[in-house]
Write a protein that holds these residues in place. Structure first.
Motif, short mmCIF file in Angstrom:
data_model
loop_
_atom_site.label_atom_id
_atom_site.label_comp_id
_atom_site.label_asym_id
_atom_site.label_seq_id
_atom_site.Cartn_x
_atom_site.Cartn_y
_atom_site.Cartn_z
N GLU A 252 41.79 52.35 57.02
CA GLU A 252 41.35 51.25 56.84
C GLU A 252 39.77 52.40 56.01
OE1 GLU A 252 38.41 48.51 59.61
OE2 GLU A 252 37.77 50.76 60.19
N VAL A 253 39.65 51.45 54.90
CA VAL A 253 38.38 52.22 54.09
C VAL A 253 37.18 50.63 54.43
CG1 VAL A 253 37.91 52.27 51.73
CG2 VAL A 253 40.03 52.64 52.35
N ASP A 254 36.13 51.55 54.53
CA ASP A 254 34.77 50.98 54.69
C ASP A 254 34.23 50.00 53.42
OD1 ASP A 254 34.30 52.05 57.13
OD2 ASP A 254 33.76 53.34 56.21
N ILE A 255 34.57 50.40 52.37
CA ILE A 255 33.77 50.31 50.91
C ILE A 255 34.99 50.66 49.81
CG2 ILE A 255 31.99 50.28 49.39
CD1 ILE A 255 30.15 51.17 52.02
N ILE A 256 35.24 48.84 48.53
CA ILE A 256 36.45 49.15 48.05
C ILE A 256 35.11 48.69 46.42
CG2 ILE A 256 38.25 48.96 46.56
CD1 ILE A 256 39.57 48.07 49.49
N LYS B 144 46.38 45.73 46.60
CA LYS B 144 47.22 47.01 46.89
C LYS B 144 46.46 47.93 48.15
CE LYS B 144 45.31 50.27 43.49
NZ LYS B 144 45.44 50.64 42.33
N LEU B 145 44.69 47.93 48.16
CA LEU B 145 44.12 48.65 49.29
C LEU B 145 43.34 47.69 50.78
CD1 LEU B 145 42.53 51.14 47.08
CD2 LEU B 145 44.42 51.54 48.64
N GLY B 146 43.86 46.93 50.75
CA GLY B 146 43.86 45.82 51.54
C GLY B 146 42.14 45.37 51.75
N ARG B 147 41.93 44.49 52.95
CA ARG B 147 40.41 44.52 53.00
C ARG B 147 39.25 45.74 53.42
NH1 ARG B 147 38.83 39.22 54.96
NH2 ARG B 147 41.08 38.72 54.74
N PRO B 148 38.44 45.88 52.77
CA PRO B 148 37.21 46.80 53.45
C PRO B 148 36.89 46.00 54.69
CG PRO B 148 36.15 46.00 51.59
CD PRO B 148 37.78 45.07 51.77
N ARG B 149 36.37 47.32 55.26
CA ARG B 149 35.65 46.89 56.54
C ARG B 149 34.34 46.14 56.01
NH1 ARG B 149 31.82 49.82 60.33
NH2 ARG B 149 32.04 51.52 58.78
N LEU B 150 33.32 46.60 55.13
CA LEU B 150 31.84 46.71 54.65
C LEU B 150 32.46 45.65 53.64
CD1 LEU B 150 29.90 49.43 55.65
CD2 LEU B 150 30.65 47.65 56.83
N GLN C 169 38.24 34.62 45.19
CA GLN C 169 39.95 33.81 45.94
C GLN C 169 40.37 34.38 46.71
OE1 GLN C 169 41.85 32.96 42.25
NE2 GLN C 169 44.25 33.04 43.55
N LEU C 170 40.37 35.69 46.61
CA LEU C 170 41.95 36.45 47.08
C LEU C 170 41.33 36.84 48.81
CD1 LEU C 170 43.08 39.26 45.09
CD2 LEU C 170 44.20 37.16 45.73
N TYR C 171 39.60 37.02 49.26
CA TYR C 171 38.68 37.23 50.50
C TYR C 171 37.38 36.85 50.32
CZ TYR C 171 42.12 41.56 50.15
OH TYR C 171 43.25 42.27 49.45
N PRO C 172 37.42 35.49 50.54
CA PRO C 172 36.57 34.86 50.84
C PRO C 172 36.01 34.96 51.67
CG PRO C 172 38.62 33.19 51.74
CD PRO C 172 39.11 34.74 50.89
N ASP C 173 35.72 35.83 52.07
CA ASP C 173 35.00 36.05 53.71
C ASP C 173 34.11 37.61 53.46
OD1 ASP C 173 37.29 36.90 54.29
OD2 ASP C 173 36.45 36.57 56.62
N VAL C 174 34.66 38.65 53.05
CA VAL C 174 34.68 40.01 52.16
C VAL C 174 33.23 39.30 51.58
CG1 VAL C 174 35.03 41.88 51.93
CG2 VAL C 174 36.81 40.38 52.63
N PRO C 175 32.09 40.33 51.48
CA PRO C 175 30.61 40.14 50.63
C PRO C 175 30.85 40.87 50.02
CG PRO C 175 30.61 41.08 53.07
CD PRO C 175 31.75 40.93 53.22
N ILE C 176 30.72 40.94 48.22
CA ILE C 176 31.09 40.98 47.20
C ILE C 176 29.11 41.25 46.67
CG2 ILE C 176 31.87 41.33 44.56
CD1 ILE C 176 33.51 38.99 45.86
N LEU D 220 24.85 46.30 56.86
CA LEU D 220 26.32 45.58 56.85
C LEU D 220 27.44 46.53 58.24
CD1 LEU D 220 27.27 44.59 53.30
CD2 LEU D 220 26.66 43.39 55.48
N ASP D 221 26.81 48.15 58.28
CA ASP D 221 27.45 48.59 59.58
C ASP D 221 26.79 47.90 60.69
OD1 ASP D 221 29.31 49.82 60.17
OD2 ASP D 221 27.23 52.21 59.77
N GLU D 222 25.44 47.55 60.66
CA GLU D 222 24.29 47.32 61.69
C GLU D 222 25.67 46.00 62.43
OE1 GLU D 222 20.87 47.13 60.83
OE2 GLU D 222 21.06 49.37 61.16
N GLY D 223 26.31 45.47 61.79
CA GLY D 223 25.96 44.01 62.21
C GLY D 223 25.87 43.03 61.62
N GLN D 224 24.84 43.42 60.34
CA GLN D 224 23.79 41.53 59.41
C GLN D 224 24.51 41.58 58.51
OE1 GLN D 224 20.18 43.06 58.94
NE2 GLN D 224 20.36 44.68 60.59
#
Length: 608
Positions: free
Chosen positions: A26-30, A76-82, A133-140, A191-195
């Protein structure tokens, strides 16, 4: 013992295979970068990646992803955790690609073998839309020059129109503007704290869009984007506030309405301390391009690989420069220990021959300089500490910089350190009330010219007309004469045969063809065959661009002429090359500019 090679795991991972080598599932940040991945402290994506890594996060980087077809590089690296971070490049993508005449440059300096097909135009916008488009719920989170300088309404030279805050086109959550180490770590922690990302709007040095905000008395509410589209004066008025707040220790929040939302620019973090800057530069960079580029040339890396950056920030405030908008005017210095540590790393590079290509910064000789009375600096709104004159509160002592030069030159393996960054000769020539400061400036000039010039010293008078120089926020050309006399005298006394190479700009706001004729005449008298010249290119977030687009000086609201057509710009540029027989400007250098102006007025009156 010189380091010959690095393991793949010494770099931030760029592929699934490299994640597996580290045992990561798993990766935290891409991070997505518009530049090739060079693990060096001069490349922004590497800095942000290393800073996040040092904070304990698993970071991967995808350099120059293919934005065509099935978007496999984005998946290719999937969805980051953060979150996803987008770093479009060390240069604005459009400046990197096109000349002032909107022609394709010879090469992309930040791409392997200088190729032009490895990044899109406006990668911030392109990458953001694909990821959303690919990851609508991941912060950018956006960063880098391109987003930083487009944080509010700005003029786009390549599209010839005003564009709103880049978040209106790039569906990201936040912009980190300026040098981003501090805000990016705070974003990751929160973000790591869940905010949720919507709870991060109090973080300094970020920009966000919102339709839920009530301006306070301490906010500066700018003219709306729509108002600026209707009235160029409003765009010019806005810019004065934007620039002033970019260069204040204690800035105010900026709000600008766009459509049904507000673009909100939070005040920046304070300038980094020496300890904080050292911590960023002392991270375990390999100082090499990623092994995937083996046998490929990355032009920008070739230029800086044996150089050392010793400070950040620039208080010159040149009207055409974006450094203060991105780094601010307050100087943050590395310690001598940190600089020497990096110099020793450069000495160990297998292709190092003993010559540092640059020991400098945004301006070569601002290291260690700051206001004597910091309380006065905290209240100051001036975008420049040296224009229209050197601030009496500024300590222009070159002693600390001389100490750095001498310490680096004393290292085993260093034959010579050159100064490739631009030297501010107005700082060298400034007469202080403190005679020890004046002596240090004389010592600096002597040491610079005798020990740190590789045959040619580059300086930037930019023009010969004092009226144009005033609009550029540059000193009078008479100071260039003064510095040249010092340069020539030292060369004569020390039996050196060195050249001084001046930079000049044509078509800057306020510059007429008569001004360029005067420049040609003066440089002909000085026997300069000009090489370092450029046609003014409007880039976002500079005073010069605002004058060029709006026709007004944002600080006086007086009208300013600019050469807009390609014909006008070419006519001005040709005066640089009076010494070329093929150039028709060669035949104009003897006419009287005042007489020419009168003749032009007579012609116009006949037409009317």
């Amino acid at each position: 013992m010189r380091v010959e090679s690095y393991r793949l795991t010494d770099f931030l991972p760029t592929t699934k295979k490299e994640l597996e080598l580290r045992g990561w599932d798993e990766v935290d940040i891409i991070l997505f970068s518009g530049d090739a991945y060079v693990d060096h402290p001069s490349f922004g994506a590497a800095v942000i990646g290393r800073v996040l890594e040092a904070a304990g996060y698993r970071v991967a980087i995808v350099p120059q992803p293919d934005w065509h077809g099935d978007y496999r590089d984005f998946k290719k690296l999937g969805r980051p955790r953060l979150f996803f971070g987008i770093a479009p490049g060390c240069m604005d993508s459009m400046v990197n690609k096109y000349t002032a005449n909107r022609r394709l440059r010879a090469e992309d300096a930040y791409s392997p073998d200088g190729r032009h097909d490895t990044r899109p135009e406006y990668p911030t916008i392109v990458y953001s839309n694909i990821l959303r488009q690919l990851y609508p719920d991941v912060p950018i989170v956006l960063g880098g020059i391109e987003a930083s300088l487009r944080r509010l309404t700005h003029y786009d030279y390549w599209q010839e129109r005003l564009r709103p805050c880049i978040l209106c086109d790039a569906p990201a959550d936040l912009i980190v503007y300026g040098m981003g180490e501090k805000p990016i770590i705070e974003i990751a922690h929160r973000l790591d704290e869940g905010q949720p990302v919507s709870a991060l709007h109090d973080i300094p040095q970020i920009v966000y869009l919102t339709n839920d905000i009530t301006p306070t008395d301490s906010d500066i509410v700018l003219h709306s984007h729509e108002d600026c589209l209707r009235d160029k004066r409003m765009q010019a008025e806005n810019f004065r506030y934007i620039e002033e707040q970019s260069n204040m220790m204690h800035a105010q929040r900026l709000l600008q309405r766009v459509n049904d939302s507000y673009a909100v620019v939070n005040p920046p973090y304070p300038p980094m301390t020496t300890a904080e800057l050292d911590a960023s530069f002392d991270l375990p960079y390999t100082r090499q391009p990623h092994p995937k580029y083996k046998c490929k040339r990355i032009p920008a890396y070739d230029m800086i690989k044996h150089s050392i950056n010793i400070h950040r920030g620039c208080f010159g405030g040149c009207a055409f420069c974006t450094i203060s908008a991105h780094q601010g005017k307050f100087i943050s210095c590395r310690s001598k220990e940190s600089i020497l540590k990096e110099a020793k790393q450069v000495v160990e590079m297998p292709d190092f021959k003993g010559y540092l290509s640059d020991l400098g910064g945004p301006s070569a000789n601002m290291y260690g300089m700051k206001g004597r009375n910091i309380n006065a600096c905290e209240k100051c709104k001036r975008p420049s500490c040296i224009h229209p004159q050197v601030c009496p509160n500024l300590n222009t002592d070159h002693s600390a910089l001389l100490d750095i030069y001498r310490a680096v030159d004393a290292l085993p393996g260093i034959k010579k350190s050159f100064i490739g960054s631009g030297v501010r000769y107005d700082l060298i020539l400034h007469h202080s009330k403190d005679e020890t400061v004046n002596q240090a400036a004389r010592d600096y000039a002597f040491e610079l010219i005798t020990r740190h010039v590789s045959g040619r010293l580059k300086v930037a008078p930019e023009h010969t007309s004092d009226r144009v120089l005033q609009l550029m926020r540059k000193p009078s050309f008479r100071l260039f004469y003064d510095f040249k006399r010092i340069f020539d005298r030292i060369n004569h006394d020390e039996h050196l045969n060195q050249q001084i190479i001046p930079y000049f700009i044509s078509s800057h706001p306020g510059c007429t063809e008569q001004d360029m004729a005067q420049l040609a005449e003066i440089t002909k008298q000085l026997n300069f065959h000009l090489e370092q010249v450029q046609d003014f290119t409007p880039t976002p977030m500079t005073v010069s661009t605002e004058m060029w687009y709006t026709g007004y000086d944002p600080y006086t609201m007086e009208k300013v002429y600019s050469a807009h057509s390609q014909q006008e710009k070419l006519a001005q540029r040709q005066y640089f090359f009076w010494y070329k027989d093929s150039n028709h400007a060669n035949n104009r250098t003897n006419y009287n500019p005042q007489k020419s102006a009168k003749e032009k007025r007579r012609r116009n009156s006949r037409k009317s």
